[in-house]
Scaffold this motif. Structure first.
Motif, PDB file in Angstrom:
ATOM      1  N   GLN A  41       0.827  -1.209   0.000  1.00 20.24           N
ATOM      2  CA  GLN A  41       0.000   0.000   0.000  1.00 20.24           C
ATOM      3  C   GLN A  41       0.856   1.251   0.000  1.00 20.24           C
ATOM      4  O   GLN A  41       2.050   1.228   0.266  1.00 20.24           O
ATOM      5  CB  GLN A  41      -0.948   0.002   1.193  1.00 20.24           C
ATOM      6  CG  GLN A  41      -0.314  -0.147   2.560  1.00 20.24           C
ATOM      7  CD  GLN A  41      -1.365  -0.186   3.646  1.00 20.24           C
ATOM      8  OE1 GLN A  41      -1.937   0.841   4.031  1.00 20.24           O
ATOM      9  NE2 GLN A  41      -1.638  -1.376   4.163  1.00 20.24           N
ATOM     10  N   SER A  42       0.207   2.379  -0.318  1.00 19.40           N
ATOM     11  CA  SER A  42       0.856   3.676  -0.286  1.00 19.40           C
ATOM     12  C   SER A  42      -0.199   4.715   0.102  1.00 19.40           C
ATOM     13  O   SER A  42      -1.350   4.367   0.385  1.00 19.40           O
ATOM     14  CB  SER A  42       1.488   4.012  -1.636  1.00 19.40           C
ATOM     15  OG  SER A  42       2.194   5.235  -1.560  1.00 19.40           O
ATOM     16  N   GLY A  47      -0.090  -1.216  -6.084  1.00 16.83           N
ATOM     17  CA  GLY A  47      -0.660  -0.962  -4.771  1.00 16.83           C
ATOM     18  C   GLY A  47      -2.030  -1.606  -4.625  1.00 16.83           C
ATOM     19  O   GLY A  47      -2.848  -1.529  -5.535  1.00 16.83           O
ATOM     20  N   HIS A  93       0.589  -4.358  10.108  1.00 19.63           N
ATOM     21  CA  HIS A  93       1.104  -3.516   9.021  1.00 19.63           C
ATOM     22  C   HIS A  93       2.469  -2.996   9.455  1.00 19.63           C
ATOM     23  O   HIS A  93       2.639  -2.546  10.588  1.00 19.63           O
ATOM     24  CB  HIS A  93       0.152  -2.347   8.771  1.00 19.63           C
ATOM     25  CG  HIS A  93       0.712  -1.306   7.854  1.00 19.63           C
ATOM     26  ND1 HIS A  93       0.785  -1.479   6.496  1.00 19.63           N
ATOM     27  CD2 HIS A  93       1.246  -0.077   8.101  1.00 19.63           C
ATOM     28  CE1 HIS A  93       1.315  -0.404   5.936  1.00 19.63           C
ATOM     29  NE2 HIS A  93       1.614   0.455   6.895  1.00 19.63           N
ATOM     30  N   GLY A 109       6.005  -0.556   8.743  1.00 19.72           N
ATOM     31  CA  GLY A 109       6.559   0.599   8.053  1.00 19.72           C
ATOM     32  C   GLY A 109       7.532   1.349   8.938  1.00 19.72           C
ATOM     33  O   GLY A 109       7.427   1.316  10.164  1.00 19.72           O
ATOM     34  N   THR A 160       1.073  -6.714   5.842  1.00 22.70           N
ATOM     35  CA  THR A 160       0.934  -5.653   4.845  1.00 22.70           C
ATOM     36  C   THR A 160       2.022  -4.630   5.136  1.00 22.70           C
ATOM     37  O   THR A 160       2.401  -4.442   6.300  1.00 22.70           O
ATOM     38  CB  THR A 160      -0.465  -5.013   4.871  1.00 22.70           C
ATOM     39  OG1 THR A 160      -0.476  -3.853   4.020  1.00 22.70           O
ATOM     40  CG2 THR A 160      -0.883  -4.592   6.258  1.00 22.70           C
ATOM     41  N   ARG A 170       4.148  -0.750   3.963  1.00 24.44           N
ATOM     42  CA  ARG A 170       4.307   0.472   3.178  1.00 24.44           C
ATOM     43  C   ARG A 170       5.732   0.976   3.354  1.00 24.44           C
ATOM     44  O   ARG A 170       6.230   1.063   4.487  1.00 24.44           O
ATOM     45  CB  ARG A 170       3.338   1.556   3.631  1.00 24.44           C
ATOM     46  CG  ARG A 170       3.524   2.827   2.775  1.00 24.44           C
ATOM     47  CD  ARG A 170       3.001   4.079   3.407  1.00 24.44           C
ATOM     48  NE  ARG A 170       3.314   5.226   2.574  1.00 24.44           N
ATOM     49  CZ  ARG A 170       3.088   6.482   2.946  1.00 24.44           C
ATOM     50  NH1 ARG A 170       2.547   6.736   4.117  1.00 24.44           N
ATOM     51  NH2 ARG A 170       3.420   7.481   2.156  1.00 24.44           N
ATOM     52  N   SER A 187       7.727   4.150   3.226  1.00 16.89           N
ATOM     53  CA  SER A 187       7.420   5.585   3.254  1.00 16.89           C
ATOM     54  C   SER A 187       8.602   6.388   2.738  1.00 16.89           C
ATOM     55  O   SER A 187       9.588   6.596   3.455  1.00 16.89           O
ATOM     56  CB  SER A 187       7.073   6.027   4.685  1.00 16.89           C
ATOM     57  OG  SER A 187       5.933   5.357   5.147  1.00 16.89           O
ATOM     58  N   GLU A 190       6.940   4.073  -4.245  1.00 13.56           N
ATOM     59  CA  GLU A 190       7.095   3.213  -3.072  1.00 13.56           C
ATOM     60  C   GLU A 190       6.761   1.754  -3.379  1.00 13.56           C
ATOM     61  O   GLU A 190       7.323   0.835  -2.770  1.00 13.56           O
ATOM     62  CB  GLU A 190       6.185   3.706  -1.945  1.00 13.56           C
ATOM     63  CG  GLU A 190       6.482   5.106  -1.466  1.00 13.56           C
ATOM     64  CD  GLU A 190       5.497   5.584  -0.402  1.00 13.56           C
ATOM     65  OE1 GLU A 190       5.769   6.625   0.210  1.00 13.56           O
ATOM     66  OE2 GLU A 190       4.464   4.919  -0.188  1.00 13.56           O
ATOM     67  N   ILE A 191       5.840   1.537  -4.290  1.00 18.18           N
ATOM     68  CA  ILE A 191       5.305   0.192  -4.508  1.00 18.18           C
ATOM     69  C   ILE A 191       6.341  -0.793  -5.038  1.00 18.18           C
ATOM     70  O   ILE A 191       6.463  -1.910  -4.515  1.00 18.18           O
ATOM     71  CB  ILE A 191       4.067   0.251  -5.420  1.00 18.18           C
ATOM     72  CG1 ILE A 191       2.971   1.137  -4.803  1.00 18.18           C
ATOM     73  CG2 ILE A 191       3.535  -1.157  -5.676  1.00 18.18           C
ATOM     74  CD1 ILE A 191       2.448   0.671  -3.467  1.00 18.18           C
ATOM     75  N   ALA A 196       8.534  -1.933  -2.177  1.00 13.36           N
ATOM     76  CA  ALA A 196       7.836  -2.856  -1.281  1.00 13.36           C
ATOM     77  C   ALA A 196       7.696  -4.237  -1.917  1.00 13.36           C
ATOM     78  O   ALA A 196       7.888  -5.270  -1.255  1.00 13.36           O
ATOM     79  CB  ALA A 196       6.458  -2.290  -0.929  1.00 13.36           C
TER      80      ALA A 196
END
Length: 470
Positions: A27-28, A52, A230, A232, A261, A263, A265, A273-274, A277
């Motif tokens: 995700q972003s 994403g 999640h 990050g 999950t 992200r 950043s 970003e995707i 990741a």
């Protein structure tokens, strides 16, 4: 240690299932104003086209929360059914509104009921503290009911930079306090048997982030909880440093089987970003194996990592992921990296390879908070709250300060995590409003609401004055 993903229950976020045996979701977050439907739709499409699976948007007010309906309708009409996530801070009523229009709502325990962080020491009797917890429950119950009625998932997102004064006063600025901030909310969701919950604990300091997530996993297991996680690293920065820092923190946990999950950043366009990741997720099993080999290599406080990977960016990510946990846990404090298939893509010539690998080792050591060999920039990725050109500002500050080895500078789009994530920074540049910037020396705000066009020069003057006074 063979790689095995930690067990978690499944949270349903619209058409996406997170946790359990489902893939690790990418995700972003948009950087556009959430009142600008066209800009948000266009940027969300770019994120989704890049791979994403969820898109988060800031909803700082009722107007933004209500416009999530328009953004969602436009995206779905154009064939983009991916879930949208509303990001809420400071106003619990906004979360109630957003829960009617999006598939998931993120709430921050540090400012959902507690007031914004002021770094003041507060004193509570046990009864007074329990009364504060009761206020949280009374405010959460109506929100949970709305989410249940609208089949809306929730992310309980704790940020190291926005812990409440109440939590700080009892637990200090510690991983234990970060975890308890999360558990206070999670226990209420658990008692209410609301299962579509995802948890995140983030920090710009990779050591704090990894230690806190590990403690959270232990705390949940003690209390019979297995919610998906999640991952990050907040304010990781940009370019190679941002990618390496993210890989050290996120990779340390992924190789331990933690994370459902993620992200990455970066202070760049969100769709960038995707791919980072995705590369990290695809490298988990290999990096878990490399981590075992690297640990076995430790001698004289030195990790020796031997890696075969012709693509330079992927080489960097894999190296950081493989040794991140070992460095964070201080299994060793020195790192030597050897490339088994030189040269590294188009990045180096044979004669330069050793210095390039040494520079990578130094970057990974800095990301793990062991050895600082260059200026540290704690810069956020930006969002709809950012009211200045973040990328241009970062570039200008970097150009003027990159020679200041060991100095830490925070560059933050808004006040949500500003002073908190910059707690260990020497200086901070924080968006205070449209066209206005506040400057910090460590936690102290030394200049408020400076016009944006003057702010970078004022920051540089502040640094130069302090350097001259030493």
């Amino acid at each position: 240690m063979s790689y095995q993903r930690r067990f978690s229950t499944v949270a349903h976020v619209g058409s996406i299932a997170i946790g359990g045996d489902n893939p690790i979701r990418l995700q972003s977050m948009t950087t556009t104003s959430t009142t600008d439907t066209e800009a948000c739709v266009a940027q969300a499409k770019r994120i989704i086209d890049a791979g994403g699976e969820l898109v988060r948007l800031t909803t700082q007010g009722i107007r933004e929360a209500e416009n999530m309906k328009n953004i969602s309708c436009r995206l779905k009409a154009d064939g983009y059914p991916q879930p949208l996530v509303a990001d809420v801070h400071f106003n619990a009523h906004v979360a109630d509104v957003a829960a009617r229009y999006c598939e998931k709502v993120r709430i921050n325990p540090g400012n959902y009921v507690d007031p914004a962080r002021t770094f003041k020491k507060l004193e509570y009797t046990e009864q007074e503290y329990q009364e504060e917890l009761k206020k949280i429950e009374e405010r959460l119950l109506p929100f949970i009911a709305i989410c249940r009625d609208h089949h809306t998932a929730v992310r309980i997102g704790v940020n190291h930079g926005s812990l409440s004064d109440r939590i700080m006063s009892r637990y200090g600025d510690t991983p234990a306090g970060i975890v308890e901030s999360c558990m206070e909310f999670l226990r209420i969701f658990s008692r209410e048997r609301f299962g579509d919950v995802v948890i995140s604990i983030k920090a710009s300091n990779t050591v704090v982030m990894v230690q806190s997530v590990r403690l959270l996993v232990e705390a949940m297991e003690r209390e019979g909880m297995h919610y998906p996680l999640h991952l990050g690293v907040t304010e990781a920065g940009e370019g190679e440093d941002g990618r390496i820092k993210s890989a050290v923190g996120i990779g340390a946990l992924l190789t331990e089987g933690i994370g459902d999950t993620i992200r990455v950043s970066l202070s760049e366009e969100p769709e960038r970003e995707i791919p980072v990741a995705k590369s990290m997720v695809e490298s988990i099993a290999e990096c878990a194996r490399l981590r075992e080999e690297a640990e076995a290599s430790i001698h004289d406080d030195t990790i020796t990592l031997r890696l075969s990977e012709p693509d330079w960016e992927l080489f960097q990510l894999k190296a950081a992921m493989a040794v991140g946990a070992l460095l964070i846990d201080r299994k060793a404090t020195k790192l030597k990296i050897e490339a088994l298939n030189a040269p590294l893509g188009q990045r180096t010539l044979a004669g330069q390879e050793r210095s390039t690998l040494n520079a990578l080792s130094d970057a990974i050591l800095q990301a793990a908070r062991i050895k600082f060999t260059k200026t540290e920039y704690i810069s956020c990725p930006g969002c709809g709250r950012t009211l200045y050109n973040l990328q241009q500002t970062i570039a200008r500050i970097k150009a003027a300060t990159s020679h200041l080895v060991g100095l830490k500078i925070g560059i933050m789009g808004c006040i949500v995590n500003g002073p908190g994530e910059m707690a260990d920074a020497d200086y901070g540049y924080v968006g205070a409003g449209r066209g206005k910037i506040s400057l910090y020396r460590q936690k102290e705000c030394v200049a408020k609401n400076i016009p944006e066009e003057e702010a970078v020069d004022r920051l540089l003057q502040l640094i130069e004055q302090d350097q001259a006074a030493k």
